[in-house]
Scaffold this motif. Structure first.
Motif, PDB file in Angstrom:
ATOM      1  N   PHE A 156      11.780 -19.655  -8.863  1.00  0.00           N
ATOM      2  CA  PHE A 156      10.956 -18.469  -9.026  1.00  0.00           C
ATOM      3  C   PHE A 156      11.330 -17.522  -9.876  1.00  0.00           C
ATOM      4  CE2 PHE A 156      10.355 -19.729  -4.412  1.00  0.00           C
ATOM      5  CZ  PHE A 156       9.058 -20.477  -4.541  1.00  0.00           C
ATOM      6  N   HIS A 157      10.531 -17.190 -11.117  1.00  0.00           N
ATOM      7  CA  HIS A 157      10.991 -16.571 -12.147  1.00  0.00           C
ATOM      8  C   HIS A 157      10.435 -15.122 -12.019  1.00  0.00           C
ATOM      9  CE1 HIS A 157      11.595 -15.019 -16.326  1.00  0.00           C
ATOM     10  NE2 HIS A 157      12.080 -15.995 -16.665  1.00  0.00           N
ATOM     11  N   THR A 158      10.678 -14.148 -10.838  1.00  0.00           N
ATOM     12  CA  THR A 158      10.161 -13.147 -10.490  1.00  0.00           C
ATOM     13  C   THR A 158      10.409 -11.848 -11.554  1.00  0.00           C
ATOM     14  OG1 THR A 158      10.537 -13.877  -8.183  1.00  0.00           O
ATOM     15  CG2 THR A 158       9.988 -11.628  -8.450  1.00  0.00           C
ATOM     16  N   TYR A 159       9.491 -11.141 -11.965  1.00  0.00           N
ATOM     17  CA  TYR A 159       9.506  -9.835 -12.436  1.00  0.00           C
ATOM     18  C   TYR A 159       9.651  -8.805 -11.521  1.00  0.00           C
ATOM     19  CZ  TYR A 159       8.732 -12.210 -17.037  1.00  0.00           C
ATOM     20  OH  TYR A 159       9.014 -13.078 -18.012  1.00  0.00           O
ATOM     21  N   LEU A 160      10.554  -8.063 -11.362  1.00  0.00           N
ATOM     22  CA  LEU A 160      10.457  -6.798 -10.474  1.00  0.00           C
ATOM     23  C   LEU A 160      10.272  -5.543 -11.133  1.00  0.00           C
ATOM     24  CD1 LEU A 160      13.058  -7.958  -7.896  1.00  0.00           C
ATOM     25  CD2 LEU A 160      10.523  -8.288  -7.466  1.00  0.00           C
TER      26      LEU A 160
ATOM     27  N   PHE B  58      11.444  -3.106 -15.897  1.00  0.00           N
ATOM     28  CA  PHE B  58      11.491  -4.446 -14.847  1.00  0.00           C
ATOM     29  C   PHE B  58      12.711  -5.150 -15.191  1.00  0.00           C
ATOM     30  CE2 PHE B  58      10.839  -6.136 -19.211  1.00  0.00           C
ATOM     31  CZ  PHE B  58      11.305  -7.581 -19.101  1.00  0.00           C
ATOM     32  N   ALA B  59      13.255  -6.180 -14.443  1.00  0.00           N
ATOM     33  CA  ALA B  59      14.168  -6.894 -14.373  1.00  0.00           C
ATOM     34  C   ALA B  59      13.718  -8.358 -13.924  1.00  0.00           C
ATOM     35  CB  ALA B  59      15.376  -6.665 -13.739  1.00  0.00           C
ATOM     36  N   GLY B  60      14.261  -9.327 -14.473  1.00  0.00           N
ATOM     37  CA  GLY B  60      13.974 -10.661 -14.119  1.00  0.00           C
ATOM     38  C   GLY B  60      15.004 -10.984 -12.981  1.00  0.00           C
ATOM     39  N   ILE B  61      14.507 -11.137 -11.579  1.00  0.00           N
ATOM     40  CA  ILE B  61      15.648 -11.630 -10.432  1.00  0.00           C
ATOM     41  C   ILE B  61      14.909 -13.007 -10.004  1.00  0.00           C
ATOM     42  CG2 ILE B  61      16.804 -10.833  -8.489  1.00  0.00           C
ATOM     43  CD1 ILE B  61      17.171  -8.874 -10.811  1.00  0.00           C
ATOM     44  N   GLU B  62      15.621 -14.227 -10.179  1.00  0.00           N
ATOM     45  CA  GLU B  62      15.000 -15.324 -10.266  1.00  0.00           C
ATOM     46  C   GLU B  62      15.915 -15.976  -9.005  1.00  0.00           C
ATOM     47  OE1 GLU B  62      14.434 -16.703 -14.061  1.00  0.00           O
ATOM     48  OE2 GLU B  62      14.723 -14.656 -14.899  1.00  0.00           O
ATOM     49  N   PHE B  63      15.120 -16.905  -8.210  1.00  0.00           N
ATOM     50  CA  PHE B  63      15.714 -17.682  -7.195  1.00  0.00           C
ATOM     51  C   PHE B  63      15.307 -19.159  -7.363  1.00  0.00           C
ATOM     52  CE2 PHE B  63      15.791 -14.278  -3.657  1.00  0.00           C
ATOM     53  CZ  PHE B  63      16.881 -13.738  -4.300  1.00  0.00           C
TER      54      PHE B  63
ATOM     55  N   VAL C 297       1.548 -15.922 -18.590  1.00  0.00           N
ATOM     56  CA  VAL C 297       1.287 -14.506 -18.462  1.00  0.00           C
ATOM     57  C   VAL C 297       2.585 -13.812 -18.222  1.00  0.00           C
ATOM     58  CG1 VAL C 297       0.103 -12.719 -17.079  1.00  0.00           C
ATOM     59  CG2 VAL C 297      -0.904 -15.043 -17.310  1.00  0.00           C
ATOM     60  N   ARG C 298       2.879 -12.715 -19.019  1.00  0.00           N
ATOM     61  CA  ARG C 298       4.105 -12.163 -19.047  1.00  0.00           C
ATOM     62  C   ARG C 298       4.334 -11.072 -17.590  1.00  0.00           C
ATOM     63  NH1 ARG C 298       8.735 -13.435 -20.789  1.00  0.00           N
ATOM     64  NH2 ARG C 298       7.840 -13.913 -22.942  1.00  0.00           N
ATOM     65  N   GLY C 299       5.069 -11.811 -16.659  1.00  0.00           N
ATOM     66  CA  GLY C 299       5.353 -10.695 -15.642  1.00  0.00           C
ATOM     67  C   GLY C 299       4.738 -11.590 -14.382  1.00  0.00           C
ATOM     68  N   GLY C 300       4.752 -11.048 -13.022  1.00  0.00           N
ATOM     69  CA  GLY C 300       4.503 -11.833 -12.039  1.00  0.00           C
ATOM     70  C   GLY C 300       5.470 -12.641 -11.578  1.00  0.00           C
ATOM     71  N   ILE C 301       5.307 -13.900 -11.111  1.00  0.00           N
ATOM     72  CA  ILE C 301       6.306 -14.879 -10.707  1.00  0.00           C
ATOM     73  C   ILE C 301       5.832 -16.244 -11.304  1.00  0.00           C
ATOM     74  CG2 ILE C 301       7.309 -15.998  -8.591  1.00  0.00           C
ATOM     75  CD1 ILE C 301       6.430 -13.455  -7.031  1.00  0.00           C
TER      76      ILE C 301
ATOM     77  N   ARG D  90       0.866  -1.271  -0.075  1.00  0.00           N
ATOM     78  CA  ARG D  90       0.116   0.131   0.054  1.00  0.00           C
ATOM     79  C   ARG D  90       0.915   1.172  -0.084  1.00  0.00           C
ATOM     80  NH1 ARG D  90      -5.266  -1.213   0.588  1.00  0.00           N
ATOM     81  NH2 ARG D  90      -5.535  -3.263   1.292  1.00  0.00           N
ATOM     82  N   GLY D  91       0.511   2.235  -0.762  1.00  0.00           N
ATOM     83  CA  GLY D  91       1.279   3.254  -0.987  1.00  0.00           C
ATOM     84  C   GLY D  91       2.526   3.440  -1.977  1.00  0.00           C
ATOM     85  N   GLN D  92       2.588   2.210  -2.893  1.00  0.00           N
ATOM     86  CA  GLN D  92       3.789   1.965  -3.397  1.00  0.00           C
ATOM     87  C   GLN D  92       3.507   1.651  -4.697  1.00  0.00           C
ATOM     88  OE1 GLN D  92       7.216   1.724  -2.730  1.00  0.00           O
ATOM     89  NE2 GLN D  92       7.264   2.086  -0.410  1.00  0.00           N
ATOM     90  N   ASN D  93       4.560   1.877  -5.710  1.00  0.00           N
ATOM     91  CA  ASN D  93       4.371   1.427  -6.916  1.00  0.00           C
ATOM     92  C   ASN D  93       4.320  -0.135  -6.871  1.00  0.00           C
ATOM     93  OD1 ASN D  93       4.253   3.796  -8.650  1.00  0.00           O
ATOM     94  ND2 ASN D  93       5.998   4.440  -7.827  1.00  0.00           N
ATOM     95  N   PRO D  94       4.012  -0.804  -8.065  1.00  0.00           N
ATOM     96  CA  PRO D  94       4.106  -2.428  -7.848  1.00  0.00           C
ATOM     97  C   PRO D  94       5.435  -2.692  -7.704  1.00  0.00           C
ATOM     98  CG  PRO D  94       2.508  -1.796  -9.618  1.00  0.00           C
ATOM     99  CD  PRO D  94       3.137  -0.610  -9.034  1.00  0.00           C
ATOM    100  N   VAL D  95       5.717  -4.071  -6.894  1.00  0.00           N
ATOM    101  CA  VAL D  95       6.932  -4.407  -6.662  1.00  0.00           C
ATOM    102  C   VAL D  95       6.989  -5.812  -7.641  1.00  0.00           C
ATOM    103  CG1 VAL D  95       8.529  -5.616  -5.162  1.00  0.00           C
ATOM    104  CG2 VAL D  95       7.211  -3.410  -4.375  1.00  0.00           C
ATOM    105  N   VAL D  96       6.135  -6.395  -7.592  1.00  0.00           N
ATOM    106  CA  VAL D  96       6.116  -7.619  -8.613  1.00  0.00           C
ATOM    107  C   VAL D  96       5.402  -7.052  -9.871  1.00  0.00           C
ATOM    108  CG1 VAL D  96       5.423  -9.960  -8.996  1.00  0.00           C
ATOM    109  CG2 VAL D  96       6.263  -9.325  -6.835  1.00  0.00           C
ATOM    110  N   TRP D  97       6.109  -6.975 -10.976  1.00  0.00           N
ATOM    111  CA  TRP D  97       5.500  -6.205 -12.058  1.00  0.00           C
ATOM    112  C   TRP D  97       5.041  -6.983 -13.058  1.00  0.00           C
ATOM    113  CZ3 TRP D  97       6.910  -6.632 -17.422  1.00  0.00           C
ATOM    114  CH2 TRP D  97       6.720  -5.598 -17.985  1.00  0.00           C
ATOM    115  N   LEU D  98       3.584  -6.605 -13.727  1.00  0.00           N
ATOM    116  CA  LEU D  98       2.984  -7.269 -14.784  1.00  0.00           C
ATOM    117  C   LEU D  98       3.040  -6.486 -16.145  1.00  0.00           C
ATOM    118  CD1 LEU D  98       1.002  -9.652 -15.591  1.00  0.00           C
ATOM    119  CD2 LEU D  98      -0.825  -8.439 -14.562  1.00  0.00           C
TER     120      LEU D  98
END
Length: 317
Positions: free
Chosen positions: A183-187, A281-286, A54-58, A34-42
């Motif tokens: 976890f293919h995370t889009y930030l 965005f960038a993909g930062i994945e674990f 779906v392009r984005g998310g995790i 809340r009060g932020q721009n999206p952290v996990v990006w779509l």
């Protein structure tokens, strides 16, 4: 294993954050404190047709990662990139999910998105804190041409002051096998060119664009295409001064970190990304890939976990 059915998106309204989640791939699509721009990006151009990720998310990549030709999991036949879990509809376990995060059903993406209640009682859920909403998904695989090994997985998603994902996989077959999981995370970022990623200094990486291994002693700044697999169990911090925030990521059960961004060189290869997305965005994945792929004996389990949070940079430094 794509569904070819329009993807239904469910909104989770927690005390400290909002999230969008779909049963298709058990994928977190977005997460916004809340009060932020999206952290996990779509991506605004993402497809919800149910015939592709779906392009984005995790997206959840398993039982192999990346190009199947290079995977120790050795998928057979006409295997696609990143495994089949990301395009399979997972079963939601309502008995293990927060009552306040129950998804009530719907008619697909053309229907109004479902709004979850805002104040769920999380005390009865192991590991959950007050203010968190929990969804639990399961996926079982018995056999198949692409991956002839039986396994089951459980994914727990906790939405609250932070975002937590826990993936547990178990070998349900009578023989050992190798698999990869990520976890293919889009930030999301204000402008990736102004951001800095810390935590991978000195880590050896494979640059898949050049097939060479190297390491660096400085934090990562973004000014080119990245597709690197780092040998690293370290947590990360990413500084975004324009948005006045630091995104931090903690992980366990992971020996690989992947950093990916198409940049100008490859952005036009993706129909579900616009030219304007290149710096957003960038993909930062674990996970565990390549030489860190997991060998599971019959009955053996592995647990991969990740937590994402955000801190303000105001008043720091």
């Amino acid at each position: 294993m794509a569904s070819d059915i329009p993807i239904q998106v469910h909104q989770i309204d927690a005390e400290y954050s909002l999230a969008e989640i779909t049963d298709f791939g058990a994928q977190v699509l977005s997460w916004t404190p809340r009060g932020q721009n999206p952290v996990v990006w779509l991506s605004d151009q993402a497809s919800f047709a149910g015939d592709t990720t779906v392009r984005g998310g995790i997206p959840i990549c398993l039982p192999w990662f990346g190009n199947p030709r290079f995977s120790p999991a050795a998928p057979a036949g006409a295997a696609g990139n990143h495994g089949f879990a990301k395009t399979t509809v997972w079963e939601r376990d309502d008995s293990a999910s927060s009552p306040a995060a129950q998804v009530l059903g719907g008619k697909g993406i053309d229907s109004p998105r479902l709004q979850m209640p805002g104040n769920g009682d999380m005390q009865g859920l192991a590991g959950a804190k007050a203010g968190y909403k929990v969804l639990t998904y399961r996926l079982s695989h018995k056999d198949g041409e692409l991956f002839p090994h039986a396994f089951s997985t459980q994914l727990t998603i906790e939405v609250g002051e932070t975002l937590r994902l826990t993936l547990e996989a178990v070998n349900t077959d009578d023989h050992p096998f190798t698999f990869e999981a990520v976890f293919h995370t889009y930030l999301g970022f204000s402008d990736l060119r102004q951001c800095e990623l810390q935590g991978l200094e000195q880590a050896v990486f494979l640059d898949t664009l050049t097939a060479k291994k190297a390491s660096e002693d400085q934090p990562i700044t973004f000014n080119q295409s990245f597709d690197r697999i780092y040998d690293s169990s370290s947590d990360l911090e990413i500084y975004d001064p324009a948005w006045g925030r630091k995104i931090w990521l903690k992980k366990s059960g992971s020996k690989s970190t992947i950093v990916w961004t198409p940049w100008n060189r490859f952005i036009k290869d993706f129909s579900d990304l616009s030219d304007q997305d290149v710096y957003r965005f960038a993909g930062i994945e674990f996970g565990n890939v390549r030489e860190h792929a997991l060998l599971l004996q019959p009955g053996q389990r592995h647990r991969l976990a990740m937590e994402i949070g955000v801190d303000s940079l105001v008043g720091q430094g």
